[in-house]
Design a protein around this motif. Structure first.
Motif, short mmCIF file in Angstrom:
data_model
loop_
_atom_site.label_atom_id
_atom_site.label_comp_id
_atom_site.label_asym_id
_atom_site.label_seq_id
_atom_site.Cartn_x
_atom_site.Cartn_y
_atom_site.Cartn_z
N THR A 163 1.18 75.01 23.29
CA THR A 163 0.79 74.04 24.32
C THR A 163 1.63 74.20 25.57
N MET A 164 2.93 74.34 25.42
CA MET A 164 3.81 74.49 26.57
C MET A 164 3.54 75.79 27.31
N ALA A 165 3.24 76.85 26.58
CA ALA A 165 2.93 78.14 27.22
C ALA A 165 1.65 78.04 28.03
N VAL A 177 4.86 73.61 39.35
CA VAL A 177 4.92 74.09 37.97
C VAL A 177 5.91 73.28 37.14
N LEU A 178 7.09 73.02 37.69
CA LEU A 178 8.07 72.22 36.96
C LEU A 178 7.51 70.85 36.63
N SER A 179 6.92 70.21 37.63
CA SER A 179 6.34 68.88 37.43
C SER A 179 5.25 68.90 36.35
N SER A 180 4.39 69.90 36.39
CA SER A 180 3.25 69.97 35.46
C SER A 180 3.69 70.29 34.04
N VAL A 181 4.65 71.19 33.89
CA VAL A 181 5.13 71.55 32.55
C VAL A 181 5.85 70.36 31.90
N LEU A 182 6.66 69.66 32.67
CA LEU A 182 7.31 68.46 32.14
C LEU A 182 6.28 67.39 31.78
N THR A 230 8.02 62.84 36.45
CA THR A 230 7.42 64.17 36.62
C THR A 230 6.50 64.20 37.83
N TYR A 231 5.77 63.10 38.06
CA TYR A 231 4.89 63.04 39.23
C TYR A 231 5.71 62.99 40.52
N ASP A 232 6.86 62.33 40.47
CA ASP A 232 7.68 62.17 41.67
C ASP A 232 8.28 63.50 42.13
N VAL A 233 8.38 64.48 41.24
CA VAL A 233 8.86 65.80 41.65
C VAL A 233 7.95 66.36 42.75
N GLN A 234 6.65 66.16 42.59
CA GLN A 234 5.71 66.61 43.63
C GLN A 234 5.67 65.64 44.80
N PHE A 235 5.43 64.38 44.49
CA PHE A 235 5.16 63.40 45.54
C PHE A 235 6.40 62.99 46.31
N GLY A 236 7.45 62.63 45.60
CA GLY A 236 8.63 62.10 46.25
C GLY A 236 9.58 63.14 46.79
N PHE A 237 9.75 64.24 46.06
CA PHE A 237 10.74 65.24 46.45
C PHE A 237 10.17 66.33 47.33
N LEU A 259 -4.26 65.98 34.52
CA LEU A 259 -4.76 67.17 33.84
C LEU A 259 -3.70 67.77 32.94
N TYR A 260 -2.48 67.85 33.42
CA TYR A 260 -1.41 68.51 32.66
C TYR A 260 -0.88 67.61 31.55
N ILE A 261 -0.94 66.31 31.77
CA ILE A 261 -0.61 65.39 30.68
C ILE A 261 -1.67 65.51 29.58
#
Length: 363
Positions: free
Chosen positions: A104-106, A229-234, A60-67, A77-79
């Protein structure tokens, strides 16, 4: 033919891997040196469950950092939202399990959208500092516990009577293992689908050269917000799983070093590759567990003081491993297969400077 090979690499092989992992709790034999107990034992399955959940969180972190090339210091925070809010709703507010999960997900979606919109108004080191500030605010809120929900330093144990019976108790360790495997599989295939979609192509274009994307008349902020958003929700979903396998919430998940741990996992595995982040998370978690056992072993205790003191510290040994990987495997573990990938440290430096990161093919 090329499309057929892509279909096999994108879907068939991952399904085979996850299928093989699904039968692990049925294996009733030991692997000396790797595990102290049989694979199907609760102790070994608990270790493997932790490895899988951190493999998913690293991805999930790699969605932001790697991609997308976003260096965030506030992913914890989101975890923590997933870990704490689901537990608070179940234990303190006495909600049912599924209403608590949906709520929680909402909240995670709304929070990620709002804070992501604010954070992404800046880039580079400024973005990293803003995300860190938001995460620190959440950590202070959990520590001070103004509404007596988080229980501060004591942590909040989950009310097991309101949890699904399949996830409660040592006898259900197999079910928890399958839960973590399902979470990692969900994250893996969601990220694979997103990275191969049109927005995912723009994420990689932004990572390589954001100014070029702007010249084409596109709005990078919108695509970066999607990735955020995708990274944080996952990550929040992973927080819920984390709460279930550890049966409660502690302040450890709110600390900045939790995010830095995820960053190390991604760098160890290889930034920008789905398998790399997963392998990095699994390896780091496994080594952290095993090195604690090694540090307290009779062999280490019998060494001279100058050797015993550092070897008793798992972080010292993990630091050595990290340095060796960065020096000799600059592309992380996936660099063994894909030579020429950019190093994790180069990605960090590029994100901090706000420069474009080198191009990279997803694994």
């Amino acid at each position: 033919m090329k499309q057929h090979r892509r279909l096999v690499s994108d879907w068939l092989w991952p399904l085979v891997v996850f299928g093989l992992l699904a039968v692990v709790p049925k294996l009733d034999f030991s692997i000396p040196k790797l595990f102290d107990q049989p694979i199907s034992s609760p102790g070994t399955l608990a270790v493997l469950s932790a490895c899988l959940v951190f493999g998913g969180l690293a991805l999930t972190y790699d969605v932001q950092f790697g991609f997308t090339g976003l260096l965030s210091f506030g992913h914890a925070l989101y975890i923590a939202v997933g870990v704490y809010l689901s537990n608070i709703a179940i234990t303190d507010w006495h909600w049912g399990f599924w209403p608590a999960i949906l709520f929680t997900m909402a909240v995670a979606f709304v929070l990620a959208t709002v804070l992501g919109f604010v954070s992404l108004r800046v880039s580079g080191i400024a973005f990293a500092m803003v995300t860190l500030a938001f995460a620190q605010a959440g950590a202070v809120l959990a520590l001070k516990d103004p509404h007596h929900w988080t229980h501060g330093e004591e942590g909040l144990g989950a009310d097991y009577t309101r949890l699904p019976h399949a996830f409660v108790g040592i006898v259900n360790t197999k079910n928890l293992y399958w839960l973590t495997l399902a979470f990692m599989g969900l994250v893996f295939f969601a990220v694979r689908w997103a990275a191969n979609s049109s927005p995912g192509r723009f994420w990689q274009a932004i990572r390589e050269n954001e100014q070029r994307v702007q010249v084409l008349g596109l709005n990078p902020q919108w695509y970066k917000l999607q990735a955020f958003v995708l990274s944080s929700v996952l990550a929040a979903a992973g927080g819920i799983v984390y709460m279930l396998i550890y049966n409660g919430s502690t302040l450890a998940v709110t600390q900045p070093n939790f995010t830095l741990t995820l960053l190390l996992m991604v760098v160890i595995g290889g930034a920008g590759s789905r398998w790399g982040a997963v392998l990095g998370g699994i390896l780091y978690t496994y080594m952290n567990d095993r090195l604690i056992a090694i540090g307290s072993s009779s062999t280490v205790e019998g060494l001279p003081h100058a050797l015993r003191t550092p070897l008793e510290q798992p972080l010292f040994l993990l630091g050595i491993v990290f340095i060796l990987i960065v020096v000799f495997l600059p592309g992380g573990l996936t660099g063994l297969v894909h030579r020429g990938r950019p190093s994790g440290l180069r990605r960090i430096e590029s994100a901090v400077r706000g420069d474009a990161a080198p191009a990279e093919d997803p694994a």
